[in-house]
Structures are given as C-alpha cells and as structure tokens.
Design a protein around this motif. Structure first.
Motif, mmCIF file in Angstrom:
data_model
loop_
_atom_site.group_PDB
_atom_site.id
_atom_site.type_symbol
_atom_site.label_atom_id
_atom_site.label_comp_id
_atom_site.label_asym_id
_atom_site.label_seq_id
_atom_site.Cartn_x
_atom_site.Cartn_y
_atom_site.Cartn_z
ATOM 1 N N LEU A 139 0.845 -1.186 0.000
ATOM 2 C CA LEU A 139 0.000 0.000 0.000
ATOM 3 C C LEU A 139 0.888 1.246 0.000
ATOM 4 N N PRO A 140 0.694 2.153 -0.965
ATOM 5 C CA PRO A 140 1.555 3.341 -1.038
ATOM 6 C C PRO A 140 1.093 4.446 -0.099
ATOM 7 N N MET A 141 2.052 5.247 0.334
ATOM 8 C CA MET A 141 1.792 6.455 1.131
ATOM 9 C C MET A 141 2.694 7.556 0.612
ATOM 10 N N TRP A 142 2.241 8.785 0.788
ATOM 11 C CA TRP A 142 3.032 9.930 0.361
ATOM 12 C C TRP A 142 3.072 10.958 1.476
ATOM 13 N N GLY A 143 4.178 11.668 1.553
ATOM 14 C CA GLY A 143 4.305 12.721 2.550
ATOM 15 C C GLY A 143 5.291 13.777 2.090
ATOM 16 N N PHE A 311 -10.049 -6.042 -18.033
ATOM 17 C CA PHE A 311 -11.305 -6.453 -17.421
ATOM 18 C C PHE A 311 -11.107 -7.615 -16.453
ATOM 19 N N LEU A 312 -9.986 -8.320 -16.603
ATOM 20 C CA LEU A 312 -9.718 -9.469 -15.748
ATOM 21 C C LEU A 312 -8.719 -9.153 -14.645
ATOM 22 N N ALA A 313 -7.933 -8.074 -14.814
ATOM 23 C CA ALA A 313 -6.898 -7.726 -13.837
ATOM 24 C C ALA A 313 -6.955 -6.236 -13.541
ATOM 25 N N THR A 314 -6.607 -5.884 -12.310
ATOM 26 C CA THR A 314 -6.533 -4.477 -11.920
ATOM 27 C C THR A 314 -5.067 -4.086 -11.902
ATOM 28 N N TYR A 315 -4.638 -3.384 -12.941
ATOM 29 C CA TYR A 315 -3.228 -3.071 -13.107
ATOM 30 C C TYR A 315 -2.686 -2.220 -11.964
ATOM 31 N N TYR A 316 -3.542 -1.391 -11.362
ATOM 32 C CA TYR A 316 -3.041 -0.439 -10.388
ATOM 33 C C TYR A 316 -2.734 -1.069 -9.039
ATOM 34 N N GLU A 317 -3.146 -2.290 -8.793
ATOM 35 C CA GLU A 317 -2.931 -2.897 -7.486
ATOM 36 C C GLU A 317 -1.522 -3.450 -7.307
ATOM 37 N N THR A 318 -0.825 -3.697 -8.389
ATOM 38 C CA THR A 318 0.525 -4.255 -8.319
ATOM 39 C C THR A 318 1.492 -3.283 -8.975
ATOM 40 N N ARG A 319 2.548 -2.949 -8.275
ATOM 41 C CA ARG A 319 3.517 -1.988 -8.791
ATOM 42 C C ARG A 319 4.120 -2.467 -10.112
ATOM 43 N N GLY A 320 4.034 -1.612 -11.132
ATOM 44 C CA GLY A 320 4.680 -1.895 -12.409
ATOM 45 C C GLY A 320 4.005 -2.944 -13.259
#
Length: 587
Positions: A139-143, A311-320
C-alpha cells in the motif's frame, strides 16, 4: 538497484513463483508478505521508496539521498520486477519497527545531528516541495519533507501511521506528517513515529478503492465525451454510407450502360475510374511503408490485448504490472508485425524480405531505444532513480532478441509465403499516369493536415484523463472507458480516411497509399500539440530534467499513436479501394 535472476524469469516467461534465495537475509520476518497475512505481534515491514520535487514526477532520487534516519543495514526489496525497474522503484527497508495490531505513541526513531551541508539539503528539499513515497504491505503512502512558514524552512519530524485491518490482513494505512521543526542552528533533530490500529469491515480485495479518484474519472464530462464521440462516429458512418450507396451506385450505373451509350459519354469519364491502371501500383519507398504497416498492426493488437485483459486484472494494485504487461504483450504481438509487413511487401513485388524484416523488427523499438538512451544519460548525470540500470537494459534486449525478433521473423516467413501473392482486382499499367493539376484544396497535403482532426476530436478528452493520471499521481482505472474510446477511434479513423481517399481518387491521384496512412497518422501530431498545451497550462513542471522526460515520453506516445492510426486508416481504405474496383470490369 538490485535485480534478481529469478524475478526476471518470473516476469519474462510467466513461470510459477520461485522461492527467492536471498529470503534468508530477513530471518526475523515471519509474516507471509506475498499472501498479505499476519498474526498479532508480527512485524509489518515499512519500505521507503524515493523522494523528489512534487511537480516533477520523473525527477526522483533515492530516499536516503536526504539525511533521514538510516537503518544499520540497507536491505532492498527482492520483489523488484521489470515494470518496477522501468518506473524507478527502489524499495529499501525502513528502521521503523511496527507490529501487527500493536499501537505505539511517539516512539523514538533517531536523534540526528545535521551538518551544514545536510541542513542545506533539507532546506533545498523543503523550498522545492520535495515529497517521498513509502510502502506498507504494497500500500503506497506519500508525505512532504517539510513546509515553508514565515519564510523559514520547517522539517516534519514525526510520522503518524494509522492502520485499519480486517482479520489477519492490512486494509489501509494513512500517513500524517507533523511536529515541524525550524532548520536553524546546529542542534540535533529528533525523529519519531507512532502507529494506531483500527478494525474495519472493508474486504481485502476492495482496499485499493480508497486510492481511486471516482469524482475525477467518473465526472459527467467523461460520459459526455463518449456520447460526443459516438455521435461523431454515427455521422461519419452515415457519410461513408452515402458515398457507397448513392455516389458509387451512380458511378457503377454509368459504367454499366450499353456500349453505344458509353461512346457518347466518353468525354465525361473522369474521376476514380480513370486511374484503375495505376491505383494498385506499389507505393513509393515500399520497404519503409511495409514496416510501418507491420508496426502499426503490432501496436493495434498490443492495445487491444492490454485493454481486454484489464477487465480481468486491476493493473493499479501491483507496482509496475501495467508496464510489464505492455512490454511482454508487445513482444508477443511481434508475429503480427512480421506477418502484415512481409505479406504486403511480397504482394507488391518486394525482393529484399530480410531487410524488410529487420526494419520491421527494429523500427519502433529502435526509435524508443535511442530516445530513452538520451534520457538515461541525462538521468545518470543527475544521479536520479530514473536511470535504467544495465540489468534492466539487458532484460529488455533479451526480450527483443529471443521473443520479439524470432516472432517477427516467423511472421514474415508466414506472411510472404501464405499472404504474398498479388491479388489486385485491376491490372497495373506499364506506364505511370500523369496526375492532373487541381485546386489547392484538392492537394494531398490538405488530406494529410485535415485527416487527423476528427479522430483527435474523438479522443482528446480521454487524453486529458490519461495525462492527468500519469503526470499528477492518479491511479487510472476506467479501462472500460478507454476500450470504448479506442474502438471509436478505430472506426472514426477508418471512416475519415475512406472519405478523404475517395475525394483523392476522384481527383485522379493514384498515390493513395501514403496519403491514407499519413492523413490518419496526423492524429498523433494533433495529440502531441495537445500535450504541449497541457504542459504549459496544466502542469507546474520546471527544469531541463523534467521537461526532457515529459516531451520525450509524449513524443513516443504520439509516435506509437500515429503509426497505429496510420496503419488502421490504410487497412480500412485498402478494403474500400479494392471493393470499388472489384465491382467494375475494365479492358
């Protein structure tokens, strides 16, 4: 950055998960970070990633290039993939010690005396609004590093991490930076952190929803743009239908008259019917044209495959993951490039098929390589994480050499042997027909300039969302919208090039191959102009580094779009031209 052999093997060949040999370097980690399951009291790893100016997304540096509290031993993530390497991820284990479901308050991290040079680094970072990125359980965080207040640089010294969990899994984490301290004097700065845990009923598979900007991507204007593009498509399909049903039917009726009637109308015979002996003449610079057609087909199937899989995978959930999917898909679709290029080249009398194959396999990747090489030199001079290391470059070369190139070669052989026989409906005359003079608005360059306006109009709103996602730290997730816009773009491009080619042939200009390709590919030129507008009006990027990355990335995107649209426009026009000449018999 370290890149393990087994990680490449997993990315490039889609093998099953292989146990990483270096896992023994983390003997104290009992939780399975791949399954994201923990037991109470087990350590939750915090990974630091990178730091850089907020308004310059590609200008990123190692997190510890700033004098933060460093661990005793630099332990890097062993899960770095091809996509992560290309996106400049460099995860290093943080010394922050957190336990699953165990809250802490103001726990001491380190007391760090800062030299004058280290204070200068922090001051520069705060003045330029440096941000950093952390990861916990993927899970990403930014500061922000600090803030300016009353003309003074103040550094945040406390990190507060608020977790939610469901059962034995982490659901969310929120980072709050606080306790700013003025960077004055030579006193040491104490850095602290605290954690809190709260149970939630949010399902683990829905935990990334908090990162999705629903109001932005599902705004009413997004739906309106789809409707607008669809109405444009209906209009163009109607216009093409009008040409096919009314105009061409009238032309065919004239040609079908009895011979005595034809004699009286011989002086009236003008237009596309008069150039039947030249219309299927091979285009100028056949090898380059064939290679562009092949590359365009490859990019088309690449886009189609990646968007369909979304439609079968969520690209944004895994880095790269998206970048990895694009690279692998591009390599696997190389067969189509070779097949279409080799077939077209052979049908038009080409003999140097090996040179044609080499040009097809290296044309677009070669341009990307040399442009990226220039950016790599620039990133190296800045000591930026955007620099692509040797192992990553080697992996990309091996993908091209052992997957893309052989598939292009195989496709070329199949194309020239199975789809290389000429099948033109009209015989090509021995002498080239002279192109008559005409008004300026019937010139070929007018078709090229105007051909990309309507296709660009069908996608420019979606381009705004894509650019905002890439340059403004947003997760793009509306791939259904993007697939629909892609299909509309294909249809609009085909319709526009058919209409423009019909007018070109009616002006007795038989050079339709390049004109149809360039008129459709001009869409990429308009998109590039839009990216220039976007740079000056929608971003706050500064410096040679970020400006170079922005415009080189934009150029590569627009070049790919131009080649793909040009290929789509040519194929649609080719079907149209062959169809109208097949229905007429000539002596």
């Amino acid at each position: 950055k370290r890149m393990g052999y087994f990680d490449w093997e997993r990315n490039l060949l889609f093998l099953s998960v292989i146990v990483y040999l270096g896992l023994g370097t983390l003997p104290y980690v009992q939780a399975d970070i791949d399954s994201h399951r923990y037991t109470t009291g087990e350590r939750v790893l915090l990974w630091v990633n990178r730091v850089g100016p907020y308004h310059n997304p590609q200008e990123v540096y190692m997190y510890y290039s700033l004098p933060f509290c460093k661990p005793d031993e630099m332990i890097e993530s062993h899960h770095e993939t091809l996509g992560e390497a290309l996106l400049s991820y460099d995860l290093i284990l943080s010394p922050i010690d957190m336990k699953f479901k165990e809250s802490t308050t103001y726990k001491h991290l380190c007391k760090k005396p800062l030299s004058s040079s280290e204070r200068a680094l922090f001051r520069y970072a705060i003045q330029n609004k440096y941000w950093f990125q952390l990861f916990v359980d993927d899970l990403p965080m930014w500061g922000l590093v600090g803030e300016m207040k009353d003309g003074k640089e103040m550094i945040y010294t406390h990190k507060k991490l608020d977790f939610t969990y469901n059962g034995d899994r982490v659901i969310s984490v929120n980072l709050t930076m606080s306790d700013p301290v003025v960077l004055e004097g030579m006193a040491a700065i104490t850095f602290t952190y605290s954690t809190s845990w709260k149970e939630t009923d949010v399902d683990f598979h829905d935990r990334f929803n908090v990162y999705l900007d629903h109001p932005f991507f599902e705004h009413q204007i997004h739906w309106f743009s789809i409707l607008n593009s669809f109405m444009m498509l209906v209009f163009l399909v109607g216009l093409v239908g009008l040409i096919l049903v009314r105009t061409l039917r009238k032309d065919y009726a004239r040609l079908a008259k009895k011979e005595d009637d034809l004699e009286s109308e011989a002086g009236e015979e003008v237009g596309w019917k008069m150039i039947h002996g030249d219309v299927f003449r091979p285009p100028f610079n056949l090898m380059l044209f064939s290679s562009l057609i092949g590359a365009g087909h490859q990019l088309f199937f690449l886009c189609w495959f990646v968007l369909s899989v979304s439609f079968l995978a969520t690209y944004y959930e895994t880095r790269g993951e998206l970048i990895t999917a694009i690279v692998i898909s591009y390599a696997l679709t190389s067969f189509m490039a070779g097949y279409m290029s080799g077939g077209f080249y052979a049908r038009n009398g080409g003999k140097l098929w090996i040179r044609n194959m080499l040009l097809t396999a290296s044309l677009f990747p070669g341009v990307c390589f040399f442009l990226s090489l220039g950016l790599n030199v620039l990133a190296f001079s800045y000591d930026s994480l955007a620099y692509i290391d040797f192992l990553t470059l080697l992996a990309l070369f091996l993908i091209w050499a052992f997957i893309s190139f052989p598939l292009t070669l195989f496709g070329t052989l199949v194309g020239k042997n199975m789809n290389g026989e000429p099948d033109n409906p009209c015989r090509v005359s021995e002498t080239r027909r002279r192109i008559p003079g005409r008004e300026w608005f019937f010139q070929s360059w007018v078709n090229v300039v105007l051909g990309g306006i309507l296709p660009f109009g069908s996608i420019f709103i979606e381009m705004y969302f894509i650019l905002s996602s890439f340059w403004h730290y947003k997760y793009y997730y509306v791939y259904g919208f993007l697939l629909l816009v892609f299909l509309i773009l294909v249809c609009v491009t085909v319709c526009v090039t058919i209409v423009s080619t019909y007018f070109l042939l009616n002006a007795e200009d038989h050079r339709w191959h390049w004109v149809s390709f360039l008129s459709a590919s001009s869409t990429g030129v308009y998109v590039f102009i839009y990216t220039v507008y976007y740079f000056f009006t929608k971003t706050k990027m500064t410096g040679i580094f970020q400006t170079s990355f922005y415009f080189v990335y934009s150029f590569i995107l627009c070049l790919a779009l131009a080649i793909m649209c040009g290929s789509i426009g040519f194929v649609g026009t080719s079907v149209f031209v062959r169809r109208i000449y097949r229905n007429v018999k000539f002596d």
